[in-house]
Motif scaffolding. Structure first.
Motif, PDB file in Angstrom:
ATOM      1  N   ARG A 539       0.898  -1.229  -0.028  1.00 21.62           N
ATOM      2  CA  ARG A 539      -0.076   0.057  -0.034  1.00 21.62           C
ATOM      3  C   ARG A 539       0.912   1.092  -0.054  1.00 21.62           C
ATOM      4  O   ARG A 539       0.600   2.139  -0.910  1.00 21.62           O
ATOM      5  N   MET A 540       1.928   1.148   0.885  1.00 21.97           N
ATOM      6  CA  MET A 540       2.783   2.323   1.120  1.00 21.97           C
ATOM      7  C   MET A 540       3.291   2.707  -0.503  1.00 21.97           C
ATOM      8  O   MET A 540       3.808   3.747  -1.047  1.00 21.97           O
ATOM      9  N   ALA A 541       3.958   1.697  -1.130  1.00 15.45           N
ATOM     10  CA  ALA A 541       4.664   1.687  -2.414  1.00 15.45           C
ATOM     11  C   ALA A 541       3.828   2.360  -3.425  1.00 15.45           C
ATOM     12  O   ALA A 541       4.133   3.243  -4.192  1.00 15.45           O
ATOM     13  N   ALA A 542       2.393   1.914  -3.311  1.00 21.66           N
ATOM     14  CA  ALA A 542       1.561   2.510  -4.208  1.00 21.66           C
ATOM     15  C   ALA A 542       1.205   3.988  -3.944  1.00 21.66           C
ATOM     16  O   ALA A 542       0.984   4.744  -4.882  1.00 21.66           O
ATOM     17  N   LEU A 543       0.813   4.283  -2.894  1.00 24.61           N
ATOM     18  CA  LEU A 543       0.987   5.745  -2.358  1.00 24.61           C
ATOM     19  C   LEU A 543       2.203   6.647  -2.956  1.00 24.61           C
ATOM     20  O   LEU A 543       1.779   7.739  -3.896  1.00 24.61           O
ATOM     21  N   TYR A 544       3.442   6.097  -2.748  1.00 25.07           N
ATOM     22  CA  TYR A 544       4.487   7.096  -3.074  1.00 25.07           C
ATOM     23  C   TYR A 544       4.537   6.835  -4.544  1.00 25.07           C
ATOM     24  O   TYR A 544       5.131   8.003  -5.335  1.00 25.07           O
ATOM     25  N   GLU A 545       4.210   5.961  -5.443  1.00 25.09           N
ATOM     26  CA  GLU A 545       4.109   6.038  -6.740  1.00 25.09           C
ATOM     27  C   GLU A 545       3.140   6.537  -7.327  1.00 25.09           C
ATOM     28  O   GLU A 545       3.496   7.596  -8.242  1.00 25.09           O
ATOM     29  N   ALA A 546       1.935   6.879  -6.627  1.00 26.58           N
ATOM     30  CA  ALA A 546       1.105   7.991  -7.036  1.00 26.58           C
ATOM     31  C   ALA A 546       1.541   9.347  -6.859  1.00 26.58           C
ATOM     32  O   ALA A 546       1.288  10.174  -7.732  1.00 26.58           O
ATOM     33  N   LYS A 547       2.200   9.578  -5.639  1.00 31.63           N
ATOM     34  CA  LYS A 547       2.813  10.944  -5.526  1.00 31.63           C
ATOM     35  C   LYS A 547       4.034  11.288  -6.556  1.00 31.63           C
ATOM     36  O   LYS A 547       4.031  12.462  -6.942  1.00 31.63           O
ATOM     37  N   ALA A 548       4.704  10.407  -6.725  1.00 38.23           N
ATOM     38  CA  ALA A 548       5.981  10.285  -7.949  1.00 38.23           C
ATOM     39  C   ALA A 548       5.140  10.725  -9.134  1.00 38.23           C
ATOM     40  O   ALA A 548       5.603  11.716  -9.866  1.00 38.23           O
ATOM     41  N   ALA A 549       4.071  10.091  -9.420  1.00 38.29           N
ATOM     42  CA  ALA A 549       3.471  10.502 -10.693  1.00 38.29           C
ATOM     43  C   ALA A 549       2.892  11.743 -10.904  1.00 38.29           C
ATOM     44  O   ALA A 549       3.214  12.612 -11.940  1.00 38.29           O
ATOM     45  N   GLU A 550       2.459  12.077  -9.666  1.00 33.91           N
ATOM     46  CA  GLU A 550       1.702  13.587  -9.756  1.00 33.91           C
ATOM     47  C   GLU A 550       2.765  14.767  -9.823  1.00 33.91           C
ATOM     48  O   GLU A 550       2.857  15.659 -10.525  1.00 33.91           O
ATOM     49  N   HIS A 551       3.978  14.403  -9.124  1.00 30.79           N
ATOM     50  CA  HIS A 551       5.081  15.246  -9.135  1.00 30.79           C
ATOM     51  C   HIS A 551       5.436  15.356 -10.683  1.00 30.79           C
ATOM     52  O   HIS A 551       6.005  16.381 -11.020  1.00 30.79           O
TER      53      HIS A 551
END
Length: 569
Positions: A539-551
Motif C-alpha cells: 500500500r505504501m509503495a502504491a501511495l508513493y508511486e502515485a505521489k511520484a506520478a503527480e510530481h
C-alpha cells in the motif's frame, strides 16, 4: 468527555474449551484476520517480481497522458472485488496479524531478552488511551477541587466550609448517620475503588499482569515503591512520632498525576503511561489490603458474613448472565451498608464487586460486562466521586505556623520525604534491580531518565494518602490535618521534580508519540504495528508511486509554463 467502548481482550469460550462462566486471558493473537493477510496469501507469500509495479488494494494510480492527469484502475474488476473484500476487514482485524507480529518482535530481542517498557499491543494501547483520557479530565477536576478546598479553608468562608463538612444526615438505625465528609470518604469513594477493582481484574486477565514474566518488572517496581516510603516514614517517626501513619506515603494517584501532565502539556509514550498505570493499580491493591487489615477496627462478624453472602449473590447473578441495573444497584447498596456496619472500611466492598466482573467475551457479545460497566462508571468516579472527596478532604488550614509544623514534626516529615524521596527511589531502584538481575533490558528508545521521571511522578499520592491520613489519626484531628498538609506538600514537590525531568525529555517523548501515532496509509492502524505486514508495504509503495506520478506531471506543467514565459512577446 466520555470515552468510547474499549476493545476487549477475550476469547470465545466454546473455542477455547472453557465454560461460559470462566474468564479467559487472551491477547489479540486469538483473532484470525481475513484482511490484508488474505490478500498477500493470494501471491503465495512471494514478493512481486523486480520491476513490477504492484498498486495497493483498489488504489488508482495517476498516469501521464498529453500532460493531463488521468487515472486508471490498478487491477481488473475481479481483482477490485477481491480487494474490497479484503478492505472490509477492519483495522482491528489487521491488528490481529501484523500488529501482533510487531508486538512479538518489539517485546523480545532474539527471543531471549524481554524488553522493559517495550511497545504495547495495539488493543492494549487503544484501551489505555481511552481510559487515561477520562482520567486526565478527572485529574484536572481533582486539581481544581483541591485548590477550591484550600481557598475555602483559608478564607472567610472557612467556618461555613467546616459546617458543611460536619453536617450529619442518614438513617441512625442503620449506623449511617454520617457527616458530609464521611459520605464522600466512605460512600462516593467506593466508586473509585470499584473502578480500581475492575482495572486490577483487567490487568490480571488481559493486561500487563497476565504474563508473570512481563508482570514481574512493574510489580517489583511498585512493591519497592510502597515499601521504601513506609520505611522512610518509620525512620522519621521512630524517634518519638506516631507510627500509625506509616502507610500514608505508599499510594500513587493516577488521576492527579495525569492532571499534572495535562497542566504541563507533556505527553508520554504509551509504554510509560502503561507503566504509570500499572504502578497505580498495584499501589491501589496494596492500599486496599492495608486499609482492610490495619485500619479496620471493631469487626462485627455478623455484618461481615452478611456482606460476604451479598457478594456471593452478586457473583452468582452476574456469571449467570442476569442483567439490569435495578438488580445490581440495590444489591450493591446492601453489600456496601453491611460492609460499613462490619467495621471493615466500606470501600473494600467496591473493590470486591469490581474484581467479580467478567472481563472475557461470550458468544454474541461485542464487549464484556466489565468493559461496559467501567465505561459507564469511570466518568462518575473520575469526574464526580474523587473531586468531591478532594473538596472535603484537602481543605486544611495553611499558615506559617502550620507549614513550620509540617517541616518540624517527625510524622509530617516522614510523609513529605516518603512521597518525594521514598517513592522515587523505591520505584526507580526496583526497576533498575529487576532489569539488572533478570534477562530483561530497557527499551532502547527510552532511557533511565524516563524511568526516573515516572518514579518521581508516582510520588503524587493524593486521594488514597488523604484517606489513610484520616483513618490513621482518627483520634487526633490536628495531626490528621497536618498529615494531609504534608501529603499536599509532598505531592506538590514530587510533581515539580517530575515536571522538570519530563520537560528535559519532552522533545524525545514528542518524537516517540509522533512515531506511535503515524498512519500514512490512513487505514486506522498506526504504521509501527504493520511493519511486518507485506500488504502494508505494498500500500505504501502504491501511495508513493502515485505521489511520484503527480510530481512528474506537475514538473511537465511547470516546464511548459517556463517555455511559454521565455517565448517572444
Amino acid at each position: 468527555m466520555t470515552p468510547p467502548h474499549r476493545p476487549d481482550q477475550g476469547t470465545d469460550p466454546q473455542q477455547s474449551g472453557q465454560s461460559p462462566g470462566q474468564d479467559a486471558p487472551v491477547t489479540a493473537r486469538s483473532e484470525h484476520s481475513a484482511g490484508p493477510a488474505g490478500h498477500s496469501a493470494a501471491h503465495d507469500g512471494q514478493p512481486p517480481a523486480r520491476g513490477t509495479r504492484v498498486p495497493a488494494q483498489g488504489t488508482q494510480v495517476p498516469a501521464q497522458h498529453d500532460g493531463q492527469q488521468s487515472t486508471k484502475p490498478s487491477q481488473t474488476s475481479a481483482d477490485q472485488s477481491g480487494t474490497s473484500a479484503d478492505r472490509s476487514g477492519t483495522s482491528a482485524d489487521r491488528s490481529g496479524t501484523s500488529a501482533d507480529r510487531s508486538e512479538a518482535s518489539a517485546g523480545r530481542d532474539g527471543g531471549h531478552r524481554s524488553v522493559f517498557l517495550g511497545r504495547l499491543p495495539l488493543r492494549e494501547r487503544t484501551f489505555l488511551a481511552d481510559a487515561l483520557r477520562t482520567e486526565t479530565v478527572g485529574g484536572t477536576l481533582l486539581l481544581a477541587a483541591a485548590v477550591v478546598a484550600l481557598l475555602l479553608a483559608n478564607t472567610g468562608a472557612g467556618d461555613f466550609y467546616q459546617d458543611v463538612k460536619d453536617f450529619h444526615f442518614g438513617p441512625e438505625a442503620l449506623h449511617l448517620n454520617l457527616s458530609v465528609a464521611d459520605w464522600a470518604k466512605d460512600g462516593l469513594l467506593t466508586l473509585f475503588f470499584f473502578v480500581a477493582g475492575i482495572e486490577l481484574k483487567r490487568e490480571l486477565v488481559a493486561g500487563e499482569l497476565r504474563d508473570p514474566r512481563a508482570a514481574a518488572l512493574p510489580i517489583v517496581s511498585a512493591v519497592c515503591g510502597m515499601v521504601v516510603p513506609a520505611l522512610v516514614y518509620l525512620a522519621f517517626a521512630a524517634g518519638g512520632g506516631d507510627l500509625r501513619g506509616w502507610a500514608i506515603p505508599m499510594a500513587t494517584d493516577i488521576a492527579f498525576a495525569l492532571g499534572v501532565l495535562a497542566v504541563l502539556g507533556t505527553g508520554l509514550p504509551s509504554a510509560l503511561r502503561a507503566f504509570l498505570l500499572t504502578l497505580a493499580v498495584v499501589d491501589d491493591l496494596g492500599a486496599i489490603a492495608i486499609i482492610a487489615i490495619f485500619y479496620s477496627a471493631g469487626i462485627s462478624f455478623g455484618a461481615l458474613a452478611g456482606a460476604v453472602a451479598g457478594l456471593a449473590v452478586f457473583w452468582f447473578l452476574h456469571h449467570r448472565g442476569v442483567r439490569g441495573w435495578y438488580v445490581y444497584v440495590p444489591l450493591a447498596l446492601v453489600v456496601w451498608g453491611l460492609m460499613h456496619a462490619s467495621g471493615v472500611h466500606a470501600t473494600v466492598a467496591g473493590v470486591a464487586m469490581g474484581l467479580m466482573l467478567r472481563c472475557s467475551l461470550r458468544p454474541g457479545e461485542e464487549t464484556s460486562p466489565a468493559a461496559h460497566i467501567e465505561h459507564q462508571v469511570r466518568p462518575l468516579s473520575s469526574g464526580l466521586a474523587v473531586p468531591v472527596f478532594a473538596l472535603f478532604a484537602a481543605g486544611v488550614t495553611v499558615s506559617g505556623g502550620a507549614l513550620g509544623d509540617v517541616f518540624s514534626k517527625p510524622e509530617t516529615l516522614g510523609v513529605v520525604f516518603g512521597l518525594l524521596a521514598g517513592k522515587t527511589l523505591g520505584v526507580f531502584g526496583g526497576a533498575w534491580a529487576a532489569v539488572r538481575f533478570t534477562k530483561a533490558e530497557l527499551n532502547r528508545e527510552l532511557g533511565w531518565a524516563d524511568v526516573l521521571a515516572i518514579a518521581a511522578l508516582s510520588g503524587i499520592g493524593f486521594t488514597v494518602s488523604l484517606l489513610i491520613s484520616e483513618l490513621a489519626f482518627t483520634d487526633d484531628p490536628v495531626l490528621a490535618d497536618e498529615a494531609k498538609a504534608a501529603v499536599l506538600i509532598g505531592s506538590l514537590l514530587a510533581a515539580v521534580f517530575a515536571g522538570i525531568m519530563l520537560k528535559l525529555r519532552a522533545r524525545r517523548h514528542r518524537s516517540l508519540l509522533e512515531a506511535e501515532n503515524r498512519d500514512e496509509d490512513g487505514d486506522g492502524v498506526p504504521d509501527v504495528y504493520e511493519e511486518h505486514d507485506p500488504a502494508f508495504h505494498l500500500r505504501m509503495a502504491a501511495l508513493y508511486e502515485a505521489k511520484a506520478a503527480e510530481h512528474r506531471r506537475l514538473a511537465e506543467v511547470a516546464t511548459r509554463h517556463d517555455v511559454t514565459d521565455d517565448g517572444p512577446a
